[in-house]
Design a protein around this motif. Structure first.
Motif, PDB file in Angstrom:
ATOM      1  N   LEU A 128      -2.739  11.927   0.148  1.00 39.38           N
ATOM      2  CA  LEU A 128      -3.553  12.994   0.719  1.00 39.38           C
ATOM      3  C   LEU A 128      -4.413  13.624  -0.365  1.00 39.38           C
ATOM      4  O   LEU A 128      -3.934  13.954  -1.447  1.00 39.38           O
ATOM      5  CB  LEU A 128      -2.667  14.060   1.355  1.00 39.38           C
ATOM      6  CG  LEU A 128      -3.389  15.188   2.086  1.00 39.38           C
ATOM      7  CD1 LEU A 128      -4.158  14.642   3.282  1.00 39.38           C
ATOM      8  CD2 LEU A 128      -2.402  16.242   2.538  1.00 39.38           C
ATOM      9  N   VAL A 129      -5.701  13.787  -0.050  1.00 44.55           N
ATOM     10  CA  VAL A 129      -6.659  14.361  -0.986  1.00 44.55           C
ATOM     11  C   VAL A 129      -7.357  15.533  -0.311  1.00 44.55           C
ATOM     12  O   VAL A 129      -7.665  15.474   0.873  1.00 44.55           O
ATOM     13  CB  VAL A 129      -7.708  13.306  -1.425  1.00 44.55           C
ATOM     14  CG1 VAL A 129      -8.765  13.916  -2.299  1.00 44.55           C
ATOM     15  CG2 VAL A 129      -7.035  12.169  -2.122  1.00 44.55           C
TER      16      VAL A 129
ATOM     17  N   GLU B 244     -11.960  19.709   3.000  1.00 44.36           N
ATOM     18  CA  GLU B 244     -11.861  18.504   3.813  1.00 44.36           C
ATOM     19  C   GLU B 244     -10.625  17.748   3.343  1.00 44.36           C
ATOM     20  O   GLU B 244     -10.450  17.502   2.153  1.00 44.36           O
ATOM     21  CB  GLU B 244     -13.097  17.625   3.623  1.00 44.36           C
ATOM     22  CG  GLU B 244     -14.397  18.266   4.024  1.00 44.36           C
ATOM     23  CD  GLU B 244     -14.585  18.301   5.525  1.00 44.36           C
ATOM     24  OE1 GLU B 244     -14.045  17.407   6.205  1.00 44.36           O
ATOM     25  OE2 GLU B 244     -15.262  19.215   6.007  1.00 44.36           O
ATOM     26  N   TYR B 245      -9.770  17.356   4.275  1.00 46.69           N
ATOM     27  CA  TYR B 245      -8.561  16.609   3.951  1.00 46.69           C
ATOM     28  C   TYR B 245      -8.710  15.187   4.462  1.00 46.69           C
ATOM     29  O   TYR B 245      -9.179  14.968   5.581  1.00 46.69           O
ATOM     30  CB  TYR B 245      -7.338  17.249   4.610  1.00 46.69           C
ATOM     31  CG  TYR B 245      -7.023  18.615   4.075  1.00 46.69           C
ATOM     32  CD1 TYR B 245      -6.191  18.766   2.977  1.00 46.69           C
ATOM     33  CD2 TYR B 245      -7.538  19.755   4.676  1.00 46.69           C
ATOM     34  CE1 TYR B 245      -5.894  20.019   2.476  1.00 46.69           C
ATOM     35  CE2 TYR B 245      -7.247  21.015   4.181  1.00 46.69           C
ATOM     36  CZ  TYR B 245      -6.423  21.143   3.088  1.00 46.69           C
ATOM     37  OH  TYR B 245      -6.128  22.375   2.587  1.00 46.69           O
ATOM     38  N   PHE B 246      -8.310  14.229   3.639  1.00 43.17           N
ATOM     39  CA  PHE B 246      -8.339  12.834   4.043  1.00 43.17           C
ATOM     40  C   PHE B 246      -7.353  12.064   3.186  1.00 43.17           C
ATOM     41  O   PHE B 246      -6.849  12.563   2.182  1.00 43.17           O
ATOM     42  CB  PHE B 246      -9.759  12.242   3.931  1.00 43.17           C
ATOM     43  CG  PHE B 246     -10.411  12.444   2.599  1.00 43.17           C
ATOM     44  CD1 PHE B 246     -10.261  11.513   1.588  1.00 43.17           C
ATOM     45  CD2 PHE B 246     -11.180  13.572   2.347  1.00 43.17           C
ATOM     46  CE1 PHE B 246     -10.852  11.690   0.365  1.00 43.17           C
ATOM     47  CE2 PHE B 246     -11.783  13.759   1.126  1.00 43.17           C
ATOM     48  CZ  PHE B 246     -11.620  12.817   0.129  1.00 43.17           C
ATOM     49  N   TYR B 247      -7.050  10.854   3.607  1.00 43.90           N
ATOM     50  CA  TYR B 247      -6.131   9.987   2.878  1.00 43.90           C
ATOM     51  C   TYR B 247      -6.929   8.893   2.185  1.00 43.90           C
ATOM     52  O   TYR B 247      -7.868   8.351   2.759  1.00 43.90           O
ATOM     53  CB  TYR B 247      -5.118   9.345   3.831  1.00 43.90           C
ATOM     54  CG  TYR B 247      -4.138  10.316   4.410  1.00 43.90           C
ATOM     55  CD1 TYR B 247      -3.026  10.715   3.704  1.00 43.90           C
ATOM     56  CD2 TYR B 247      -4.322  10.852   5.679  1.00 43.90           C
ATOM     57  CE1 TYR B 247      -2.112  11.613   4.217  1.00 43.90           C
ATOM     58  CE2 TYR B 247      -3.414  11.749   6.214  1.00 43.90           C
ATOM     59  CZ  TYR B 247      -2.310  12.122   5.484  1.00 43.90           C
ATOM     60  OH  TYR B 247      -1.418  13.014   5.994  1.00 43.90           O
ATOM     61  N   ILE B 248      -6.548   8.593   0.934  1.00 45.80           N
ATOM     62  CA  ILE B 248      -7.161   7.473   0.230  1.00 45.80           C
ATOM     63  C   ILE B 248      -6.049   6.506  -0.178  1.00 45.80           C
ATOM     64  O   ILE B 248      -4.888   6.891  -0.315  1.00 45.80           O
ATOM     65  CB  ILE B 248      -7.962   7.904  -1.009  1.00 45.80           C
ATOM     66  CG1 ILE B 248      -7.067   8.613  -2.023  1.00 45.80           C
ATOM     67  CG2 ILE B 248      -9.146   8.741  -0.634  1.00 45.80           C
ATOM     68  CD1 ILE B 248      -7.734   8.798  -3.364  1.00 45.80           C
ATOM     69  N   LYS B 249      -6.413   5.273  -0.348  1.00 45.11           N
ATOM     70  CA  LYS B 249      -5.461   4.245  -0.757  1.00 45.11           C
ATOM     71  C   LYS B 249      -5.088   4.481  -2.209  1.00 45.11           C
ATOM     72  O   LYS B 249      -5.952   4.569  -3.071  1.00 45.11           O
ATOM     73  CB  LYS B 249      -6.117   2.877  -0.593  1.00 45.11           C
ATOM     74  CG  LYS B 249      -5.186   1.735  -0.553  1.00 45.11           C
ATOM     75  CD  LYS B 249      -4.359   1.737   0.681  1.00 45.11           C
ATOM     76  CE  LYS B 249      -4.375   0.415   1.352  1.00 45.11           C
ATOM     77  NZ  LYS B 249      -3.270   0.257   2.252  1.00 45.11           N
ATOM     78  N   ALA B 250      -3.811   4.604  -2.480  1.00 43.94           N
ATOM     79  CA  ALA B 250      -3.329   4.813  -3.853  1.00 43.94           C
ATOM     80  C   ALA B 250      -3.370   3.488  -4.591  1.00 43.94           C
ATOM     81  O   ALA B 250      -3.132   2.423  -4.021  1.00 43.94           O
ATOM     82  CB  ALA B 250      -1.923   5.373  -3.841  1.00 43.94           C
TER      83      ALA B 250
ATOM     84  N   ARG C 275     -10.420   4.763   2.797  1.00 41.76           N
ATOM     85  CA  ARG C 275     -10.421   6.201   3.093  1.00 41.76           C
ATOM     86  C   ARG C 275     -10.213   6.386   4.592  1.00 41.76           C
ATOM     87  O   ARG C 275     -10.908   5.788   5.405  1.00 41.76           O
ATOM     88  CB  ARG C 275     -11.748   6.810   2.671  1.00 41.76           C
ATOM     89  CG  ARG C 275     -11.862   8.267   2.992  1.00 41.76           C
ATOM     90  CD  ARG C 275     -13.185   8.824   2.534  1.00 41.76           C
ATOM     91  NE  ARG C 275     -13.371  10.142   3.108  1.00 41.76           N
ATOM     92  CZ  ARG C 275     -14.161  11.061   2.617  1.00 41.76           C
ATOM     93  NH1 ARG C 275     -14.867  10.801   1.555  1.00 41.76           N
ATOM     94  NH2 ARG C 275     -14.280  12.227   3.190  1.00 41.76           N
ATOM     95  N   VAL C 276      -9.248   7.241   4.950  1.00 47.33           N
ATOM     96  CA  VAL C 276      -8.905   7.482   6.348  1.00 47.33           C
ATOM     97  C   VAL C 276      -8.820   8.986   6.569  1.00 47.33           C
ATOM     98  O   VAL C 276      -8.197   9.691   5.771  1.00 47.33           O
ATOM     99  CB  VAL C 276      -7.546   6.828   6.707  1.00 47.33           C
ATOM    100  CG1 VAL C 276      -7.188   7.073   8.147  1.00 47.33           C
ATOM    101  CG2 VAL C 276      -7.565   5.357   6.401  1.00 47.33           C
ATOM    102  N   SER C 277      -9.427   9.474   7.633  1.00 46.77           N
ATOM    103  CA  SER C 277      -9.335  10.901   7.927  1.00 46.77           C
ATOM    104  C   SER C 277      -7.939  11.233   8.453  1.00 46.77           C
ATOM    105  O   SER C 277      -7.211  10.355   8.915  1.00 46.77           O
ATOM    106  CB  SER C 277     -10.394  11.308   8.949  1.00 46.77           C
ATOM    107  OG  SER C 277     -10.077  10.791  10.216  1.00 46.77           O
TER     108      SER C 277
END
Length: 62
Positions: A43-44, A53-59, A9-11
């Motif tokens: 992007l989630v 809240e927006y953040f990126y998760i590993k697909a 998880r990355v902001s």
């Protein structure tokens, strides 16, 4: 220091900082989103206390 590709998880801010360090262009949402997609992130958007809240998760690569 861990690489950004090792995280699950990355902001959005962390992704923009990573882009700014590695590329000579100014980071904007489109460029950062394309980089994240190339790295395998998605992007989630999640609502927490009535704020998004927006953040990126590993697909998943299954």
């Amino acid at each position: 220091m861990n690489k950004i590709t090792d995280k699950q998880r990355v902001s959005v801010q962390e992704m923009k900082e990573y882009y700014a360090q590695n590329y000579p262009f100014e980071p904007n949402n489109r460029r950062v989103g394309r980089l994240a997609k190339q790295l395998g992130f998605k992007l989630v958007k999640q609502m927490i206390n009535r704020k998004y809240e927006y953040f990126y998760i590993k697909a998943n690569q299954d």
